[in-house]
Write a protein that holds these residues in place. Structure first.
Motif, mmCIF file in Angstrom:
data_model
loop_
_atom_site.group_PDB
_atom_site.id
_atom_site.type_symbol
_atom_site.label_atom_id
_atom_site.label_comp_id
_atom_site.label_asym_id
_atom_site.label_seq_id
_atom_site.Cartn_x
_atom_site.Cartn_y
_atom_site.Cartn_z
ATOM 1 N N GLY A 116 -39.673 9.702 11.433
ATOM 2 C CA GLY A 116 -40.993 9.661 12.033
ATOM 3 C C GLY A 116 -41.713 10.985 11.933
ATOM 4 N N GLY A 117 -43.010 10.915 12.164
ATOM 5 C CA GLY A 117 -43.791 12.134 12.215
ATOM 6 C C GLY A 117 -43.685 12.770 13.588
ATOM 7 N N SER A 159 -44.593 10.341 16.538
ATOM 8 C CA SER A 159 -43.596 9.356 16.953
ATOM 9 C C SER A 159 -42.401 10.033 17.613
ATOM 10 C CB SER A 159 -43.145 8.524 15.751
ATOM 11 O OG SER A 159 -42.621 9.354 14.743
ATOM 12 N N ARG A 160 -42.092 11.271 17.198
ATOM 13 C CA ARG A 160 -40.994 11.997 17.859
ATOM 14 C C ARG A 160 -41.346 12.305 19.297
ATOM 15 N NH1 ARG A 160 -40.054 14.582 12.937
ATOM 16 N NH2 ARG A 160 -41.261 16.433 13.427
ATOM 17 N N GLY A 165 -41.275 9.273 21.345
ATOM 18 C CA GLY A 165 -39.891 8.951 21.682
ATOM 19 C C GLY A 165 -39.360 9.820 22.812
ATOM 20 N N PHE A 168 -31.826 17.671 19.876
ATOM 21 C CA PHE A 168 -33.110 17.895 20.542
ATOM 22 C C PHE A 168 -33.393 19.396 20.538
ATOM 23 C CE2 PHE A 168 -34.527 14.119 23.178
ATOM 24 C CZ PHE A 168 -33.716 13.204 22.537
ATOM 25 N N ALA A 194 -28.612 2.995 24.931
ATOM 26 C CA ALA A 194 -29.529 4.144 24.966
ATOM 27 C C ALA A 194 -28.800 5.432 24.608
ATOM 28 C CB ALA A 194 -30.160 4.261 26.347
ATOM 29 N N LEU A 221 -31.503 9.319 17.655
ATOM 30 C CA LEU A 221 -32.599 8.757 16.863
ATOM 31 C C LEU A 221 -33.953 9.001 17.513
ATOM 32 C CD1 LEU A 221 -30.897 5.356 15.956
ATOM 33 C CD2 LEU A 221 -31.085 7.396 14.541
ATOM 34 N N VAL A 222 -33.937 9.329 18.822
ATOM 35 C CA VAL A 222 -35.203 9.592 19.526
ATOM 36 C C VAL A 222 -35.904 10.774 18.877
ATOM 37 C CG1 VAL A 222 -36.209 10.366 21.711
ATOM 38 C CG2 VAL A 222 -34.418 8.620 21.715
ATOM 39 N N GLY A 239 -37.476 10.456 15.504
ATOM 40 C CA GLY A 239 -38.739 9.743 15.384
ATOM 41 C C GLY A 239 -38.597 8.295 14.970
ATOM 42 N N ARG A 283 -38.676 2.568 18.596
ATOM 43 C CA ARG A 283 -37.787 2.061 19.628
ATOM 44 C C ARG A 283 -37.008 0.825 19.193
ATOM 45 N NH1 ARG A 283 -37.868 2.514 25.296
ATOM 46 N NH2 ARG A 283 -37.043 0.717 26.404
ATOM 47 N N ARG A 335 -34.344 1.767 16.821
ATOM 48 C CA ARG A 335 -33.273 2.493 17.533
ATOM 49 C C ARG A 335 -32.328 1.502 18.200
ATOM 50 N NH1 ARG A 335 -37.410 6.045 19.912
ATOM 51 N NH2 ARG A 335 -36.970 5.177 21.974
ATOM 52 N N ARG A 337 -30.187 -0.380 15.629
ATOM 53 C CA ARG A 337 -29.157 0.499 15.072
ATOM 54 C C ARG A 337 -28.040 0.726 16.111
ATOM 55 N NH1 ARG A 337 -26.267 2.598 10.945
ATOM 56 N NH2 ARG A 337 -25.754 4.778 11.263
#
Lengths: 437, 264
Positions: free
Chosen positions: A6-7, A10-11, A14, A344, B142, B148-149, B152, B155, B158, B161
């Protein structure tokens, strides 16, 4: 799966979703005492702030002149212009006598009257007060109204002691007979040293000349005497009086243009507001005489009270939030370490902490606002059954729709002030210390 | 025992060997997914500018060199304080050794910034801890989807997967359970699924069976070794337990931060 998918948007989406999801599940699926403690601390602080601000609003409630049982009040829109000269009159409504009659004749309206507020220096007409001492001229806030058959409350006084109607107006000629009636508040009567049935005159007239006249022929005089028809408790210590509108307009010069400060309307709220809006499309039509929050800035005590409550509220709230969320983050060091271990970066981890803090604070602020509104009701209930009930001064705290966004903004500000501390705790977390335990 | 031979296999296009070939022309270097050259590390040497007084640093690693190829399972053996975890953390980019070079898929980790090391870890390294380190407020699904959060991934993808991985580790019926509702073995399986979420090229596991009984530990080790051999991943397992290290293709013994012998 190892490439970044994602760009940036989207990150972050999330990360925000993860933060909120985690916060929600911590609050609902696990025993999270810290979240409850933070929320409760913020809620209690904001509730107290709302209650104290409500009391300040009541203090600043425009003084006794707004103590009315009218359903709708029409007042000029604040022009927003400022003057450096204290005491300069604000804008007034014109053609009020005529338009008030039009409003009163509409369906759903019981009565309508212009309300003119004038400071008038009065003294006992015979030159001595009830005790025989020489009378001193006193400034009284005289409210001009047009009474009807029903006793109405204006400026905390009943119009019941005034004869219905306003004959002196006489269709705009101001040539009709003057009734020469005045209803005094207990404070005004006390200051003037007069009682029911005594006569008053504007200060500066020759007492001998006044003594020769009486109320019946007073209309021939440029400044007639008036007779005290009642002395009432206005619910405060303001020296106020009620008198027929056109006679106050004549004395003050407001008859030219039929000026008044506002128009009060009794009847069905919606009908009255609609008719008043038609009569004065450019004016502010207030239903149920709500308190203007900006009046807080005009009243020194109310402003000081609300400002102090704001400072104390923000300080305590921020301290609570910083302490409890700081402790929460300290407990969450391992979580932060795990987030780092799965990729993260620092910014995302701090965003998780900041979002959790702000959202918890906002939720606490909303809860606090609700508690504050309930608290104001409780304060008024207690006051009504004790001190306020005895003096008849009404509500000691007032609610206002703006208190809700005010509470939320204060909560948000507190959260923003507090957030550096949990962020600092989070930033100090080292993954190796935590995962190695 | 759970058969995961096919399910844990990865696609060839994302294998570490392929990527290493792209980055480095040397066929010998490209063969190694992980390569340590003369790595040394002292704890306490960067503990703060304001600290004064006598040097309190502790040598954790000294002149350690080793290589791990894709599909290879390598064990690190040694007592507590021998440097096993320091090697794992160096490979994962969680610390930068004070000496030497650590290559992961041809990239020298010691030359990267903290942000770049985090990105490398997110994309290419999966970590399995002794104590699982699952987030207690999140469901199994979760927790698995967590890496994967930041990548990006939307949901819905994610979730798919994570559910697929949980199915593969035998926890298809535990997707909504909180870690507190799972046994130790189940927690470690969730942790392995999380480590595999981004389909990494390297997996590091620090005492992965340390909290588990023998049978459960064996199942977890099977999962790890299958993920490595069938998925063409380099797997580095640190343990002081001989039984755990029996699954490794080779074992590197460590003592006082030094490689005693490389049994390759």
């Amino acid at each position: 799966m190892s490439d970044e998918r994602g760009g940036r948007g989207s990150r972050w989406l999330g990360v925000v979703g993860f933060s909120l999801d985690r916060l929600w599940k911590r609050a609902t699926r696990t025993r999270s005492g810290r979240i409850a403690a933070t929320t409760a601390a913020v809620a209690m602080t904001i509730a107290l702030l709302v209650i104290v601000t409500g009391i300040a609003l009541a203090l600043a409630d425009g003084g006794v002149t707004t103590e009315t049982d009218a359903d709708v009040r029409v007042a000029p829109e604040d022009t927003g212009s400022l003057t450096a000269v204290d005491g300069v009159e604000g804008p007034r409504l014109g053609e009020t006598n005529q338009r008030a009659e039009t409003i009163a004749a509409a369906d759903g309206v019981d009565h309508a009257t212009p309300m003119l507020v004038e400071k008038v220096r009065l003294e006992a007409a015979n030159g001595s007060d009830a005790n025989g001492a020489a009378s001193e001229p006193r400034t009284i806030l005289v409210i001009g109204v047009v009474p009807d058959e029903e006793p109405r409350t204006v400026a905390g006084l009943s119009t019941g002691a005034l004869e219905p109607g306003d004959p002196h107006y006489a269709g705009g000629t101001y040539a009709g007979a003057q009734r020469g009636e005045i209803v005094l508040s207990a404070t005004a009567a006390d200051r003037l040293g007069v009682s029911d049935g005594d006569r008053l005159a504007p200060a500066g007239l020759d007492p001998a000349e006044i003594a020769d006249g009486d109320a019946a022929d007073a209309d021939s005089r440029p400044a007639p005497t008036v007779t005290v028809t009642a002395v009432e408790d206005a619910g405060g210590d303001a020296p106020v009086a009620l008198a027929p509108l056109s006679e106050v307009q004549t004395v003050s010069g407001a008859s030219d243009g039929e000026l008044a400060d506002s128009v009060l309307v009794w009847g069905d709220d919606e009908d009255a507001a609609a008719v008043a809006g038609e009569a004065y499309p450019e004016a502010a039509v207030e239903t149920d005489a709500g308190t203007d929050p900006s009046s807080l800035f005009d009243d020194g005590l109310a402003f000081a009270t609300s400002a102090l409550a704001l400072v104390v509220g923000v300080t305590i709230c921020a301290s609570f939030v910083a302490t409890t969320t700081g402790m929460t983050v300290d407990q969450d060091r391992r979580t932060l370490a795990v987030l780092e271990s799965v990729g993260f970066p620092t910014g995302s981890r701090l965003a998780v902490v900041a979002l959790s803090t702000i959202v918890t604070t906002l939720f606490g602020a909303l809860l606090g606002a609700a508690l504050g509104f309930l608290g104001i009701e409780a304060v008024n209930a207690v006051a009504a059954s004790t001190v306020a009930g005895a003096s008849g001064s009404g509500a000691v705290a007032q609610t206002h729709p703006l208190l809700l966004p005010y509470a939320v903004v204060v909560g948000l500000a507190s959260g923003l002030i507090a957030v550096p501390y949990p962020l600092a705790v989070a930033h100090r977390t080292t993954v190796l210390e935590e995962v190695g335990r | 025992m759970i058969d995961l031979h096919l399910s844990l296999r990865r696609t060839a296009s994302t294998s570490g060997a392929t990527r290493a070939d792209d980055r480095d022309g040397s066929s010998e270097d490209s063969a190694a997914a992980v390569r340590l050259e003369a790595v040394g590390h002292e704890y306490g040497t960067d503990s703060g500018r304001l600290r004064s007084g006598p040097d309190s640093s502790v040598t954790a690693l000294e002149d350690v060199s080793l290589e791990i190829r894709p599909g290879e399972v390598v064990g690190l053996k040694g007592p507590s304080g021998s440097g096993k975890s320091t090697i794992l953390h160096s490979v994962a980019g969680l610390l930068v050794p004070t000496e030497g070079r650590v290559d992961v898929l041809g990239t020298d980790v010691t030359e990267l910034s903290a942000r770049e090391r985090t990105r490398l870890r997110r994309q290419h390294v999966g970590i399995v801890f002794q104590r699982f380190h699952l987030l207690p407020s999140l469901s199994s699904r979760a927790n698995v989807a967590l890496p994967l959060v930041q990548a990006g991934v939307p949901r819905s993808r994610r979730r798919r997967r994570a559910e697929s991985l949980l199915e593969e580790v035998g926890l298809g019926d535990r997707t909504t359970h909180l870690p507190g509702e799972l046994s130790g073995g189940e927690c470690q399986r969730v942790a392995i699924a999380r480590a595999l979420a981004t389909d990494p090229d390297v997996i590091v596991a620090d005492e992965p069976t340390g909290e588990l009984d023998t049978t459960t530990g064996a199942e977890v080790l099977d999962l790890l070794t299958d993920a490595g051999r069938d998925g063409d991943r380099a797997v580095l397992v640190a343990s002081h337990d001989d039984a755990t290290l029996e699954v490794a293709d080779r074992v590197i013994p460590l003592r006082d931060g030094r490689v005693v012998t490389d049994e390759r």
